[in-house]
Motif scaffolding. Structure first.
Motif, PDB file in Angstrom:
ATOM      1  N   LEU A   1      -4.893  15.555   1.534  1.00  0.00           N
ATOM      2  CA  LEU A   1      -3.513  15.504   2.023  1.00  0.00           C
ATOM      3  C   LEU A   1      -2.530  15.305   0.877  1.00  0.00           C
ATOM      4  O   LEU A   1      -1.479  15.947   0.814  1.00  0.00           O
ATOM      5  CB  LEU A   1      -3.352  14.355   3.030  1.00  0.00           C
ATOM      6  N   MET A   2      -2.876  14.395  -0.045  1.00  0.00           N
ATOM      7  CA  MET A   2      -1.987  14.136  -1.176  1.00  0.00           C
ATOM      8  C   MET A   2      -1.899  15.350  -2.097  1.00  0.00           C
ATOM      9  O   MET A   2      -0.845  15.613  -2.692  1.00  0.00           O
ATOM     10  CB  MET A   2      -2.467  12.908  -1.949  1.00  0.00           C
ATOM     11  N   ALA A   3      -2.990  16.093  -2.218  1.00  0.00           N
ATOM     12  CA  ALA A   3      -2.945  17.327  -3.013  1.00  0.00           C
ATOM     13  C   ALA A   3      -1.993  18.333  -2.367  1.00  0.00           C
ATOM     14  O   ALA A   3      -1.211  19.002  -3.060  1.00  0.00           O
ATOM     15  CB  ALA A   3      -4.345  17.919  -3.135  1.00  0.00           C
ATOM     16  N   GLU A   4      -2.035  18.434  -1.033  1.00  0.00           N
ATOM     17  CA  GLU A   4      -1.124  19.325  -0.333  1.00  0.00           C
ATOM     18  C   GLU A   4       0.321  18.875  -0.503  1.00  0.00           C
ATOM     19  O   GLU A   4       1.228  19.690  -0.678  1.00  0.00           O
ATOM     20  CB  GLU A   4      -1.484  19.381   1.166  1.00  0.00           C
ATOM     21  N   PHE A   5       0.543  17.548  -0.451  1.00  0.00           N
ATOM     22  CA  PHE A   5       1.885  16.996  -0.639  1.00  0.00           C
ATOM     23  C   PHE A   5       2.403  17.351  -2.029  1.00  0.00           C
ATOM     24  O   PHE A   5       3.540  17.797  -2.207  1.00  0.00           O
ATOM     25  CB  PHE A   5       1.844  15.476  -0.446  1.00  0.00           C
TER      26      PHE A   5
ATOM     27  N   GLU B   1       0.846  -1.185   0.000  1.00  0.00           N
ATOM     28  CA  GLU B   1       0.000   0.000   0.000  1.00  0.00           C
ATOM     29  C   GLU B   1       0.888   1.244   0.000  1.00  0.00           C
ATOM     30  O   GLU B   1       2.091   1.162   0.227  1.00  0.00           O
ATOM     31  CB  GLU B   1      -0.903   0.013   1.226  1.00  0.00           C
ATOM     32  N   PHE B   2       0.272   2.379  -0.285  1.00  0.00           N
ATOM     33  CA  PHE B   2       0.970   3.650  -0.166  1.00  0.00           C
ATOM     34  C   PHE B   2       0.956   4.082   1.294  1.00  0.00           C
ATOM     35  O   PHE B   2      -0.017   3.849   2.007  1.00  0.00           O
ATOM     36  CB  PHE B   2       0.273   4.732  -1.002  1.00  0.00           C
ATOM     37  N   HIS B   3       2.016   4.716   1.730  1.00  0.00           N
ATOM     38  CA  HIS B   3       2.071   5.314   3.061  1.00  0.00           C
ATOM     39  C   HIS B   3       2.552   6.749   2.932  1.00  0.00           C
ATOM     40  O   HIS B   3       3.605   7.000   2.323  1.00  0.00           O
ATOM     41  CB  HIS B   3       3.055   4.557   3.962  1.00  0.00           C
TER      42      HIS B   3
ATOM     43  N   LEU C   1       6.713   9.804   0.995  1.00  0.00           N
ATOM     44  CA  LEU C   1       5.712   8.896   0.447  1.00  0.00           C
ATOM     45  C   LEU C   1       6.355   7.548   0.168  1.00  0.00           C
ATOM     46  O   LEU C   1       7.372   7.468  -0.525  1.00  0.00           O
ATOM     47  CB  LEU C   1       5.128   9.472  -0.836  1.00  0.00           C
ATOM     48  N   VAL C   2       5.761   6.496   0.716  1.00  0.00           N
ATOM     49  CA  VAL C   2       6.215   5.123   0.487  1.00  0.00           C
ATOM     50  C   VAL C   2       5.316   4.497  -0.580  1.00  0.00           C
ATOM     51  O   VAL C   2       4.092   4.587  -0.496  1.00  0.00           O
ATOM     52  CB  VAL C   2       6.153   4.299   1.792  1.00  0.00           C
ATOM     53  N   PHE C   3       5.926   3.871  -1.581  1.00  0.00           N
ATOM     54  CA  PHE C   3       5.181   3.270  -2.688  1.00  0.00           C
ATOM     55  C   PHE C   3       5.046   1.754  -2.485  1.00  0.00           C
ATOM     56  O   PHE C   3       5.984   1.111  -1.995  1.00  0.00           O
ATOM     57  CB  PHE C   3       5.902   3.529  -4.009  1.00  0.00           C
TER      58      PHE C   3
ATOM     59  N   HIS D   1       3.408  10.871  11.973  1.00  0.00           N
ATOM     60  CA  HIS D   1       1.976  10.725  11.676  1.00  0.00           C
ATOM     61  C   HIS D   1       1.909  10.027  10.328  1.00  0.00           C
ATOM     62  O   HIS D   1       2.618  10.418   9.401  1.00  0.00           O
ATOM     63  CB  HIS D   1       1.286  12.087  11.586  1.00  0.00           C
ATOM     64  N   TRP D   2       1.060   9.037  10.199  1.00  0.00           N
ATOM     65  CA  TRP D   2       1.011   8.340   8.912  1.00  0.00           C
ATOM     66  C   TRP D   2      -0.413   7.935   8.560  1.00  0.00           C
ATOM     67  O   TRP D   2      -1.293   7.840   9.412  1.00  0.00           O
ATOM     68  CB  TRP D   2       1.909   7.094   8.925  1.00  0.00           C
ATOM     69  N   VAL D   3      -0.587   7.716   7.266  1.00  0.00           N
ATOM     70  CA  VAL D   3      -1.827   7.129   6.764  1.00  0.00           C
ATOM     71  C   VAL D   3      -1.451   6.201   5.623  1.00  0.00           C
ATOM     72  O   VAL D   3      -0.655   6.546   4.754  1.00  0.00           O
ATOM     73  CB  VAL D   3      -2.831   8.220   6.298  1.00  0.00           C
ATOM     74  N   GLY D   4      -2.009   4.978   5.650  1.00  0.00           N
ATOM     75  CA  GLY D   4      -1.792   4.009   4.588  1.00  0.00           C
ATOM     76  C   GLY D   4      -3.042   3.893   3.740  1.00  0.00           C
ATOM     77  O   GLY D   4      -4.162   3.843   4.265  1.00  0.00           O
ATOM     78  N   PHE D   5      -2.874   3.877   2.420  1.00  0.00           N
ATOM     79  CA  PHE D   5      -4.044   3.840   1.544  1.00  0.00           C
ATOM     80  C   PHE D   5      -3.747   3.054   0.277  1.00  0.00           C
ATOM     81  O   PHE D   5      -2.590   2.825  -0.094  1.00  0.00           O
ATOM     82  CB  PHE D   5      -4.506   5.263   1.200  1.00  0.00           C
ATOM     83  N   SER D   6      -4.815   2.628  -0.400  1.00  0.00           N
ATOM     84  CA  SER D   6      -4.674   1.832  -1.621  1.00  0.00           C
ATOM     85  C   SER D   6      -5.950   1.997  -2.443  1.00  0.00           C
ATOM     86  O   SER D   6      -6.824   2.797  -2.105  1.00  0.00           O
ATOM     87  CB  SER D   6      -4.442   0.353  -1.284  1.00  0.00           C
ATOM     88  N   GLY D   7      -6.069   1.212  -3.521  1.00  0.00           N
ATOM     89  CA  GLY D   7      -7.259   1.262  -4.362  1.00  0.00           C
ATOM     90  C   GLY D   7      -6.938   1.715  -5.774  1.00  0.00           C
ATOM     91  O   GLY D   7      -5.888   2.287  -6.053  1.00  0.00           O
TER      92      GLY D   7
END
Length: 312
Positions: free
Chosen positions: A185-189, A73-75, A103-105, A123-129
């Protein structure tokens, strides 16, 4: 920037950043169909001198500095305080300072750790899809450039807290709300990386404002860059990085959009429009208009008016 009302309720609750928190979610088939899934999130305060990583994470997410890890997943990880190191197979080793994010791929070997002399707060969030993969694989995010410096600000902190509180409470529809916050968050990144940490009144932003104000004139961009206090080469490079276009091409497209508006909302002929928008000739304007839209000004007007009449 405004969060939706549901997530605002959770932000307004107690500040949850004063204690460690982590949660790994059960993902249903319905969640998968949404296309952007938040899998896990949390925050951890690592005191100086502590062993890292702390225990309590699932086996798939545990790692050591010696071996590193690969996850599916992405982190997105924000280091709000302290400093340390991040390393990935593609980007190599990089020093991380307080306020930086990385960003972790998925499928990419990586490792990271705080400096024992300082510790850090992560602080982290993991996401996928499917949507996450479509968004990340394009121009905006690259494995070669996984770090965004000076990422931490009031909005970013608010977004992370919103995600943490949502997955902590799990209200109805929280997964869909959390995915939207994560995309913000990703848009801000992305904006932080491509804008190099510049504020809204950067030379590029000021130049875009000037272009809109002087849309009927001919702008010398070397002189404009000088007036903005930057070299032309840097101005052109920054402008293209932030907009995807060189300054002149961006300015010409602004003129074409203005021409479309005049064609649709007035009876002004192409010669008058060319003069109003500062083109050297009607011939040059018509040629450029057709190159950018696929139609001559007259054909464009005729086609669009025909569409409007059908809708009446």
């Amino acid at each position: 920037m405004h969060l939706n009302r549901e997530s605002d309720k959770f932000i307004a609750q107690n500040d949850i950043s004063k204690a460690n928190f982590k949660k790994y979610l059960i993902i249903s088939e319905l969640d998968q169909k949404w296309g952007f899934i938040v899998n896990d999130a949390g925050y951890t305060i690592i005191p100086k001198g502590s062993e890292y990583p702390p225990k309590g994470h699932p086996g798939t997410h545990m790692f050591s500095w010696k071996t590193g890890r690969i996850i599916n997943e992405f982190h997105l990880v924000l280091i709000s305080e302290g400093e340390g190191l991040f390393e990935s197979k593609t980007a190599g080793k990089q020093k991380i300072h307080g306020g930086d994010a990385f960003l972790v791929f998925p499928g990419e070997w990586h490792r990271y750790k705080p400096n024992k002399k300082t510790g850090w707060t992560e602080h982290w969030v993991g996401f996928s899809g499917e949507i996450a993969h479509l968004m990340i694989k394009e121009y905006f995010f690259k494995k070669e450039n996984p770090v965004a410096g000076k990422f931490n600000n009031q909005l970013v902190t608010k977004l992370f807290r919103s995600i943490h509180q949502l997955i902590k409470e799990e209200p109805f529809g929280f997964q869909r709300i959390a995915s939207g916050v994560c995309m913000q968050l990703m848009a801000e990144f992305c904006n932080t990386q491509h804008g190099s940490g510049l504020k809204n009144e950067s030379p590029v932003s000021r130049a875009k404002h000037i272009m809109n104000e002087k849309i009927g004139e001919d702008i010398n961009f070397k002189t404009l860059a000088q007036n903005l206090g930057v070299s032309y080469s840097k101005f052109r490079s920054d402008f293209k990085r932030q907009t995807g276009l060189p300054p002149l091409q961006y300015f010409l497209l602004l003129k074409i959009e203005k021409a479309k508006n005049l064609l649709l909302n007035s009876n002004t002929n192409s010669q008058q429009i060319a003069y109003e928008l500062g083109f050297e000739s009607d011939f040059y304007f018509c040629r450029l208009f057709k190159m950018k839209t696929g139609f001559s000004p007259q054909t464009f007007r005729k086609n669009e008016w025909a569409k409007l009449n059908k809708l009446k």
